[in-house]
Motif scaffolding. Structure first.
Motif: not given
Length: 251
Positions: A135-137, A153-156, A179-185
């Motif tokens: 999900g996500s914050t 994401k609330f739906g998830v 997760p909160g801030m995740v630095h991906t490419e």
């Protein structure tokens, strides 16, 4: 697909990059036979060759594609990582793009539902199945410009909470990682339509945002707990991020 029950099997959706690719590598290191599911065939084929996994080109928003994935998985599955998702745009509700919102709902909510529904019998048949949905914050606290992604994401979160109640008497764990801030490419680059400057600005000044491997490590921990231990929800953020709107950007 060869069903060797001496080796546990995991499916990772959205495995072509970022958290999905990192999770596939980590679970392979943990001894799982990993089935990599994503749309970009070339990427998952290369990663499957690297980790000794299996690549199955999959669009989680397409029912026929998901059915083909389930057929390839077969009658038993130990772990499902619902990672495929994405954010598109950062417009306020007053200027919302309907197509962007629909696209986010399709991949984040309907995609999770379709894949989970398709392989749930195999997870139950394993006798100790585990589902981890990424999900996500953003699914916990709304923020300006994020309404479409927030809603998805609330739906998830709602899907996972309901599913946990529905299968409470079955041998399958239902878990969520936010997760909160995740630095991906790719995450922010996709959100901002390929605008590299805007994508970079999202992490500007943050000394140590999370990286994909941090989330993969946490997912590995979740699925390798004893079968009676259910991690309902794990919220994971970098130390610099106290909340969605409060981030230390001094570096």
């Amino acid at each position: 697909m060869n069903d060797d029950r001496n080796q546990k099997t995991a499916v990772v959706t959205g495995a072509s990059s970022g958290i999905g690719a990192a999770t596939a590598r980590r679970l392979a290191d943990d001894g799982y036979r990993v089935i990599l599911a994503a749309r970009r065939t070339d990427r998952i084929e290369a990663l499957a060759a690297e980790i000794g996994g299996i690549s199955i080109t999959t669009d989680v928003t397409d029912a026929a594609s998901v059915a083909a994935l389930a057929e390839a998985v077969g009658p038993h599955l130990d772990v499902l990582v619902n990672n495929a998702g994405g954010a598109y745009g950062l417009s306020p509700v007053a200027a919302a793009d309907t197509d962007e919102w629909r696209r986010m709902y399709d991949v984040n909510v309907l995609g999770v539902m379709q894949v989970t529904r398709a392989v749930l019998p195999a997870l139950i048949a394993s006798g100790a199945g585990a589902i981890v949905t990424v999900g996500s914050t953003a699914g916990l606290v709304a923020y300006e410009g994020g309404a479409g992604y927030n809603a998805a994401k609330f739906g998830v979160r709602a899907v996972m909470e309901a599913l946990r109640l529905e299968v409470f008497d079955q041998p399958v764990r239902v878990m969520e990682i936010d997760p909160g801030m995740v630095h991906t490419e790719e995450f922010s680059l996709t959100r901002f339509g390929g605008d590299q400057a805007r994508a970079d600005a999202a992490y500007a000044g943050v000394a140590e945002p999370l990286v994909a491997e941090d989330i993969a490590d946490a997912i590995s921990w979740m699925v390798t707990r004893p079968a009676h231990v259910n991690i309902d929800r794990l919220v994971i953020k970098p130390r610099a991020q106290a909340a969605a709107h409060k981030v230390d950007r001094r570096s």
